[in-house]
Design a protein around this motif. Structure first.
Motif, PDB file in Angstrom:
ATOM      1  N   ASP A  55       0.933  -1.125  -0.088  1.00  0.00           N
ATOM      2  CA  ASP A  55       0.218   0.143   0.109  1.00  0.00           C
ATOM      3  C   ASP A  55       1.127   1.141   0.184  1.00  0.00           C
ATOM      4  O   ASP A  55       1.745   1.584   0.987  1.00  0.00           O
ATOM      5  N   PRO A  56       0.960   2.130  -0.996  1.00  0.00           N
ATOM      6  CA  PRO A  56       1.688   3.126  -1.026  1.00  0.00           C
ATOM      7  C   PRO A  56       1.487   4.286   0.078  1.00  0.00           C
ATOM      8  O   PRO A  56       2.377   4.852   0.375  1.00  0.00           O
ATOM      9  N   ASP A  57       0.418   4.128   0.706  1.00  0.00           N
ATOM     10  CA  ASP A  57       0.225   5.081   1.888  1.00  0.00           C
ATOM     11  C   ASP A  57       0.717   4.538   3.232  1.00  0.00           C
ATOM     12  O   ASP A  57       0.458   4.969   4.208  1.00  0.00           O
ATOM     13  N   ALA A  58       0.989   3.198   3.319  1.00  0.00           N
ATOM     14  CA  ALA A  58       1.551   2.700   4.524  1.00  0.00           C
ATOM     15  C   ALA A  58       2.736   3.267   5.009  1.00  0.00           C
ATOM     16  O   ALA A  58       3.566   3.702   4.125  1.00  0.00           O
ATOM     17  N   GLU A  59       3.082   3.417   6.306  1.00  0.00           N
ATOM     18  CA  GLU A  59       4.224   3.735   6.977  1.00  0.00           C
ATOM     19  C   GLU A  59       5.414   2.896   6.716  1.00  0.00           C
ATOM     20  O   GLU A  59       5.055   1.603   6.802  1.00  0.00           O
ATOM     21  N   VAL A  60       6.649   3.392   6.643  1.00  0.00           N
ATOM     22  CA  VAL A  60       7.904   2.241   6.391  1.00  0.00           C
ATOM     23  C   VAL A  60       9.062   2.842   7.516  1.00  0.00           C
ATOM     24  O   VAL A  60       9.318   3.979   7.552  1.00  0.00           O
ATOM     25  N   ARG A  61       9.116   1.768   8.397  1.00  0.00           N
ATOM     26  CA  ARG A  61      10.201   2.207   9.436  1.00  0.00           C
ATOM     27  C   ARG A  61      11.327   1.165   9.089  1.00  0.00           C
ATOM     28  O   ARG A  61      12.343   1.583   9.508  1.00  0.00           O
ATOM     29  N   LYS A  62      10.984  -0.101   8.571  1.00  0.00           N
ATOM     30  CA  LYS A  62      12.242  -0.992   8.243  1.00  0.00           C
ATOM     31  C   LYS A  62      12.159  -1.596   7.050  1.00  0.00           C
ATOM     32  O   LYS A  62      11.131  -1.947   6.368  1.00  0.00           O
ATOM     33  N   VAL A  63      13.262  -1.740   6.288  1.00  0.00           N
ATOM     34  CA  VAL A  63      13.644  -2.063   4.964  1.00  0.00           C
ATOM     35  C   VAL A  63      14.443  -2.866   4.919  1.00  0.00           C
ATOM     36  O   VAL A  63      15.646  -2.906   5.383  1.00  0.00           O
ATOM     37  N   ALA A  64      14.171  -4.313   4.380  1.00  0.00           N
ATOM     38  CA  ALA A  64      15.036  -5.386   4.171  1.00  0.00           C
ATOM     39  C   ALA A  64      15.551  -5.347   2.681  1.00  0.00           C
ATOM     40  O   ALA A  64      14.643  -4.985   1.807  1.00  0.00           O
ATOM     41  N   PHE A  65      16.759  -5.910   2.589  1.00  0.00           N
ATOM     42  CA  PHE A  65      17.170  -6.004   1.142  1.00  0.00           C
ATOM     43  C   PHE A  65      17.813  -7.458   1.082  1.00  0.00           C
ATOM     44  O   PHE A  65      18.246  -8.173   2.016  1.00  0.00           O
ATOM     45  N   ALA A  66      17.310  -8.088  -0.302  1.00  0.00           N
ATOM     46  CA  ALA A  66      17.793  -9.655  -0.599  1.00  0.00           C
ATOM     47  C   ALA A  66      18.053  -9.580  -1.843  1.00  0.00           C
ATOM     48  O   ALA A  66      17.386  -8.835  -2.883  1.00  0.00           O
ATOM     49  N   VAL A  67      18.736 -10.668  -2.473  1.00  0.00           N
ATOM     50  CA  VAL A  67      18.943 -10.973  -3.942  1.00  0.00           C
ATOM     51  C   VAL A  67      17.647 -11.581  -4.400  1.00  0.00           C
ATOM     52  O   VAL A  67      17.222 -11.105  -5.505  1.00  0.00           O
ATOM     53  N   GLY A  76      15.051  14.369   5.391  1.00  0.00           N
ATOM     54  CA  GLY A  76      14.689  14.297   6.845  1.00  0.00           C
ATOM     55  C   GLY A  76      13.858  12.999   7.266  1.00  0.00           C
ATOM     56  O   GLY A  76      13.221  12.916   8.191  1.00  0.00           O
ATOM     57  N   ALA A  77      14.062  11.888   6.500  1.00  0.00           N
ATOM     58  CA  ALA A  77      13.492  10.484   6.786  1.00  0.00           C
ATOM     59  C   ALA A  77      14.395   9.784   7.229  1.00  0.00           C
ATOM     60  O   ALA A  77      15.672   9.785   6.961  1.00  0.00           O
ATOM     61  N   THR A  78      13.782   8.849   8.001  1.00  0.00           N
ATOM     62  CA  THR A  78      14.819   7.814   8.456  1.00  0.00           C
ATOM     63  C   THR A  78      14.068   6.362   8.680  1.00  0.00           C
ATOM     64  O   THR A  78      12.822   6.327   8.874  1.00  0.00           O
ATOM     65  N   VAL A  79      14.843   5.430   8.203  1.00  0.00           N
ATOM     66  CA  VAL A  79      14.351   3.932   8.050  1.00  0.00           C
ATOM     67  C   VAL A  79      15.443   3.214   8.718  1.00  0.00           C
ATOM     68  O   VAL A  79      16.698   3.589   8.489  1.00  0.00           O
ATOM     69  N   GLU A  80      15.099   1.954   9.355  1.00  0.00           N
ATOM     70  CA  GLU A  80      16.244   1.017   9.755  1.00  0.00           C
ATOM     71  C   GLU A  80      16.307  -0.091   8.379  1.00  0.00           C
ATOM     72  O   GLU A  80      15.461  -0.381   7.899  1.00  0.00           O
ATOM     73  N   THR A  81      17.398  -0.443   8.292  1.00  0.00           N
ATOM     74  CA  THR A  81      17.781  -1.252   7.068  1.00  0.00           C
ATOM     75  C   THR A  81      18.367  -2.660   7.650  1.00  0.00           C
ATOM     76  O   THR A  81      18.831  -2.514   8.526  1.00  0.00           O
ATOM     77  N   TYR A  82      18.160  -3.583   6.729  1.00  0.00           N
ATOM     78  CA  TYR A  82      18.489  -4.957   7.334  1.00  0.00           C
ATOM     79  C   TYR A  82      19.193  -5.721   5.596  1.00  0.00           C
ATOM     80  O   TYR A  82      18.386  -5.796   4.877  1.00  0.00           O
ATOM     81  N   VAL A  83      20.213  -6.234   5.853  1.00  0.00           N
ATOM     82  CA  VAL A  83      20.926  -6.952   4.615  1.00  0.00           C
ATOM     83  C   VAL A  83      20.606  -8.463   4.969  1.00  0.00           C
ATOM     84  O   VAL A  83      21.229  -9.100   5.725  1.00  0.00           O
ATOM     85  N   SER A  84      19.883  -9.405   4.057  1.00  0.00           N
ATOM     86  CA  SER A  84      19.845 -10.814   4.421  1.00  0.00           C
ATOM     87  C   SER A  84      21.166 -11.312   4.123  1.00  0.00           C
ATOM     88  O   SER A  84      21.819 -11.244   3.058  1.00  0.00           O
TER      89      SER A  84
END
Length: 275
Positions: free
Chosen positions: A32-44, A253-261
């Motif tokens: 959902d484009p309107d959903a808030e994002v706090r955490k972003v995970a990355f994977a191949v 001015g935005a902050t997210v937490e990221t995680y790499v698999s």
């Protein structure tokens, strides 16, 4: 806290969907484009184990390099593994976005991360994009080592720099050949043999090399070939992409937490040496 639409807009500035190949499928898969994002995970790879890991971490967005749906579909029913993956992400309020050949062509992109992992100083793209007047974007990269070393030593460097896989590193060429200039292409790169030859590099690092194209390339006077696993050559991009996204969002001015698999999603599970 940014919305998914804000994060996607930032990703698209870094990896413009118009840079993708015509056959590719990039961008938002579900969410959902309107959903808030706090955490972003990355994977191949968008596989179930990766989705489960992202959900367990509490990701609001999973960014993968490889597409889940490269061809059109008529159903995402949970009767198939792709449908089940989409259902699990939606149930867990986690969006899925893809940056594939647009990330390959970006500056910096997938091959920049591969070059950095190998200790190369990038001098330019291997196959420059005709759409980039600055000549910085394109598929693959050309780089140089600080000091020349033998092909055997460079192959060992590659094996140490990339995630371990069952197949390891395959090499075609004289082990004592000196290597100073290197072309790299994250993922399958046998379509760029001629570009590597024109560049006059000493070695070419890529993945998924097949017998006949590799044999013909060597007979035609190709550089030495260093063949790694497809997943392994693209995995270094994940950390780079996480840093790029975090930095770009912070500038607004935005902050997210990221995680790499760190899950190894290379499909080959073991290797049996010849006796």
């Amino acid at each position: 806290m940014p919305k998914l639409s804000d994060v996607l807009a930032t990703l698209h500035r870094l990896y413009d969907p118009t840079w993708a190949e015509s056959w590719d499928a990039v961008g938002l898969v579900c969410g959902d484009p309107d959903a808030e994002v706090r955490k972003v995970a990355f994977a191949v790879d968008p596989v179930q184990s990766v989705a489960d890991e992202a959900l367990a971490w509490g990701a609001d967005l999973l960014v993968t390099h490889h597409p889940l749906f490269l061809r059109g579909v008529h159903s995402v029913a949970a009767t198939g593994f792709k449908g089940r993956l989409v259902h699990s992400l939606i149930k867990g309020d986690c969006a899925l976005a893809v940056a594939h050949t647009n990330a390959d062509s970006a500056d910096p992109g997938v091959s920049d991360a591969l070059a950095a992992a190998l200790g190369l100083t990038v001098t330019g793209p291997l196959d420059p994009s005709a759409a980039d007047p600055d000549g910085c974007r394109g598929i693959g990269r050309i780089g140089t080592l600080a000091e020349p070393e033998t092909l055997a030593a460079f192959a060992a460097r590659t094996a140490k720099a990339l995630p371990a896989t069952a197949a390891g590193i395959r090499v075609a060429g004289d082990p004592e050949r000196l290597v100073r200039t290197v072309a790299v292409c994250g993922g399958a790169g046998d379509s760029l043999f001629e570009a590597a030859r024109r560049a006059g590099v000493d070695a070419y690092v890529t993945a998924d090399l097949r017998h006949h194209p590799a044999s013909e390339a060597l007979e035609a006077g190709s550089p030495a070939l260093v063949d790694a696993a497809h997943w392994a050559t693209e995995w270094p991009w994940l950390d780079q992409a996480a840093r790029e996204l975090t930095s770009a969002l912070a500038a607004s001015g935005a902050t997210v937490e990221t995680y790499v698999s760190r899950l190894a999603t290379d499909p080959w599970s073991f290797h049996v040496p010849s006796p």
